[in-house]
Design a protein around this motif. Structure first.
Motif, PDB file in Angstrom:
ATOM      1  N   ARG A  78       0.936  -1.303   0.028  1.00  0.00           N
ATOM      2  CA  ARG A  78      -0.013   0.097  -0.113  1.00  0.00           C
ATOM      3  C   ARG A  78       0.948   1.170  -0.190  1.00  0.00           C
ATOM      4  O   ARG A  78       0.593   2.197  -0.857  1.00  0.00           O
ATOM      5  CB  ARG A  78      -1.005  -0.068   1.099  1.00  0.00           C
ATOM      6  CG  ARG A  78      -1.972  -0.948   1.053  1.00  0.00           C
ATOM      7  CD  ARG A  78      -2.837  -0.961   2.187  1.00  0.00           C
ATOM      8  NE  ARG A  78      -4.153  -1.624   2.273  1.00  0.00           N
ATOM      9  CZ  ARG A  78      -4.904  -2.122   3.381  1.00  0.00           C
ATOM     10  NH1 ARG A  78      -4.510  -1.505   4.705  1.00  0.00           N
ATOM     11  NH2 ARG A  78      -6.052  -2.769   3.188  1.00  0.00           N
ATOM     12  N   ASN A  79       1.808   1.185   0.690  1.00  0.00           N
ATOM     13  CA  ASN A  79       2.734   2.430   0.866  1.00  0.00           C
ATOM     14  C   ASN A  79       3.380   2.571  -0.411  1.00  0.00           C
ATOM     15  O   ASN A  79       3.693   3.789  -0.880  1.00  0.00           O
ATOM     16  CB  ASN A  79       3.728   2.318   1.879  1.00  0.00           C
ATOM     17  CG  ASN A  79       3.228   2.232   3.308  1.00  0.00           C
ATOM     18  OD1 ASN A  79       2.086   2.729   3.505  1.00  0.00           O
ATOM     19  ND2 ASN A  79       3.984   1.796   4.286  1.00  0.00           N
ATOM     20  N   PHE A  80       3.932   1.653  -1.150  1.00  0.00           N
ATOM     21  CA  PHE A  80       4.687   1.635  -2.568  1.00  0.00           C
ATOM     22  C   PHE A  80       3.720   2.204  -3.494  1.00  0.00           C
ATOM     23  O   PHE A  80       4.085   3.442  -4.095  1.00  0.00           O
ATOM     24  CB  PHE A  80       4.805   0.165  -2.995  1.00  0.00           C
ATOM     25  CG  PHE A  80       5.547   0.027  -4.207  1.00  0.00           C
ATOM     26  CD1 PHE A  80       6.859   0.078  -4.433  1.00  0.00           C
ATOM     27  CD2 PHE A  80       4.916   0.233  -5.464  1.00  0.00           C
ATOM     28  CE1 PHE A  80       7.717  -0.209  -5.386  1.00  0.00           C
ATOM     29  CE2 PHE A  80       5.457  -0.213  -6.989  1.00  0.00           C
ATOM     30  CZ  PHE A  80       6.842  -0.235  -6.791  1.00  0.00           C
ATOM     31  N   GLY A  81       2.351   2.048  -3.344  1.00  0.00           N
ATOM     32  CA  GLY A  81       1.524   2.723  -3.933  1.00  0.00           C
ATOM     33  C   GLY A  81       1.082   3.990  -3.878  1.00  0.00           C
ATOM     34  O   GLY A  81       1.064   5.002  -4.772  1.00  0.00           O
ATOM     35  N   ILE A  82       0.906   4.380  -2.515  1.00  0.00           N
ATOM     36  CA  ILE A  82       0.748   5.936  -2.068  1.00  0.00           C
ATOM     37  C   ILE A  82       1.791   6.705  -2.544  1.00  0.00           C
ATOM     38  O   ILE A  82       1.574   7.738  -3.017  1.00  0.00           O
ATOM     39  CB  ILE A  82       0.766   5.912  -0.567  1.00  0.00           C
ATOM     40  CG1 ILE A  82      -0.394   5.300   0.107  1.00  0.00           C
ATOM     41  CG2 ILE A  82       0.586   7.509  -0.037  1.00  0.00           C
ATOM     42  CD1 ILE A  82      -0.408   4.967   1.502  1.00  0.00           C
ATOM     43  N   ASP A  83       3.174   6.116  -2.557  1.00  0.00           N
ATOM     44  CA  ASP A  83       4.236   6.697  -3.140  1.00  0.00           C
ATOM     45  C   ASP A  83       4.333   7.319  -4.441  1.00  0.00           C
ATOM     46  O   ASP A  83       4.829   8.374  -4.931  1.00  0.00           O
ATOM     47  CB  ASP A  83       5.622   6.372  -2.903  1.00  0.00           C
ATOM     48  CG  ASP A  83       5.601   6.137  -1.249  1.00  0.00           C
ATOM     49  OD1 ASP A  83       5.702   6.907  -0.575  1.00  0.00           O
ATOM     50  OD2 ASP A  83       6.697   5.169  -0.780  1.00  0.00           O
ATOM     51  N   ARG A  84       3.526   6.346  -5.193  1.00  0.00           N
ATOM     52  CA  ARG A  84       3.496   6.917  -6.873  1.00  0.00           C
ATOM     53  C   ARG A  84       1.929   7.230  -7.303  1.00  0.00           C
ATOM     54  O   ARG A  84       1.966   7.255  -8.390  1.00  0.00           O
ATOM     55  CB  ARG A  84       3.647   5.289  -7.564  1.00  0.00           C
ATOM     56  CG  ARG A  84       5.201   5.058  -7.244  1.00  0.00           C
ATOM     57  CD  ARG A  84       5.510   3.543  -7.369  1.00  0.00           C
ATOM     58  NE  ARG A  84       7.046   3.227  -7.194  1.00  0.00           N
ATOM     59  CZ  ARG A  84       7.558   3.163  -6.017  1.00  0.00           C
ATOM     60  NH1 ARG A  84       6.701   3.302  -4.712  1.00  0.00           N
ATOM     61  NH2 ARG A  84       8.895   2.833  -5.936  1.00  0.00           N
TER      62      ARG A  84
END
Length: 333
Positions: A78-84
């Motif tokens: 989820r954090n990976f997605g938030i960053d992008r």
């Protein structure tokens, strides 16, 4: 084609869900809100999920953004997605669930209409044939627009799922899901709520939570203690929030998440030694916060006594626990 800045970014972490992923992605690419991006994060799957993601990204290149990373767990994906994410708002959908076609259009509309940083919809549990098994109404008997200063009881009453909410992206400016823990939603989502002045809700059951029959039976372990640690993290943010004076609601949050939710997990811990150790941890948690058994028994959720609303078996378990009859509980389990 989507704009450079889409209205909504939908983040879908994927790990070994080849039997369910297509239905999830179908529900997202067919959203009535067209100005969206769907970030599909392959979190180290070793089944056929990667091939499904590739097929959909080729078919819907204007909507689906595929990513592959090493396995790091749900929070990390989820954090990976938030960053992008490029959208003004962010939503999360679990890859074995699916949503109604109008979900993100209505929730984005409500966010704009009420200048709300968080929008909430109802959930219904479904079986693998699409039959509804349970309806989970999130905020009954409250208006569409909720000013938290007027209705702060929602802080202790709300179910803190990430997947049935739409978040203004700025809520994640300094916050992320905590890695390496269970119950990451309980740890983060209340902290995001504390950053809001206004939230909005729809009574539509937009989110379809799949109760899978092929899931391996969950092992209940000491990871359940993450519930208590999550509440502790929320308490720290609460003290620094504009709502820090609302101590009644904080106590009710501690009762609902730190005691009732924890006990619901503890009930399935099979290892007797671990059961007693975790029960002791919860008792310390309760006493440190000066929460009396009477406070727990009288806890109301949405103006109804919570204990009385529970199924009989769960009600008996809680009453025996609060009466200190732990040995009797173990005999009955």
């Amino acid at each position: 084609m989507i704009n450079v800045t889409p209205k909504v970014s939908i983040i879908v972490p994927v790990y070994n869900v080849e039997n369910y992923l297509a239905k999830c992605l179908d529900s997202l690419v067919n959203q009535s809100l067209e100005d969206i991006e769907i970030l599909v994060i392959n979190d180290g799957s070793n089944d056929g999920s990667a091939e499904i993601i590739h097929t959909y990204s080729q078919k819907y290149p204007d909507k689906i953004k595929p990513f592959t990373k090493g396995n790091g767990g749900l929070s990390d994906a989820r954090n990976f997605g938030i960053d992008r994410a490029l959208g003004s708002y962010i939503g999360f959908v679990d890859s074995d669930d699916y949503v109604e076609r109008s979900m993100f259009e209505e929730m984005f509309f409500l966010a704009q209409k009420h200048d709300a940083k968080m929008v909430i919809c109802n959930i219904q549990k479904v079986d693998q044939n699409g039959n509804i098994t349970q309806k989970l109404t999130q905020i009954p008997n409250m208006p569409e627009k909720i000013n938290l200063n007027d209705y702060f009881s929602v802080f202790s009453d709300l179910s803190y799922f990430a997947c049935n909410k739409l978040f203004k992206k700025e809520l994640f400016n300094t916050k992320r899901f905590k890695k390496g823990i269970h119950f990451e939603d309980i740890q983060l989502i209340p902290q995001l709520l504390l950053e809001c002045e206004t939230i909005a809700q729809t009574q539509h059951f937009h989110y379809q939570y799949l109760e899978r029959t092929d899931s391996i039976t969950k092992t209940h372990t000491e990871k359940g203690l993450d519930i208590l640690r999550a509440v502790e993290d929320v308490e720290k943010s609460f003290k620094e929030s504009p709502y820090s004076q609302k101590v009644k609601e904080l106590k009710n949050f501690q009762i609902f998440e730190g005691i009732y939710s924890f006990l619901a997990y503890l009930a399935f811990v099979k290892d007797e030694k671990l059961f007693y150790e975790m029960a002791h941890e919860m008792d310390v948690f309760r006493k440190d916060r000066q929460i009396k058994i009477q406070d727990i028994l009288k806890y109301n959720r949405f103006d109804k006594n919570y204990l009385l609303s529970l199924p009989l078996k769960k009600k008996i378990f809680y009453l025996l626990f609060f009466a200190g009859q732990i040995k009797l509980i173990k005999k009955l389990m």
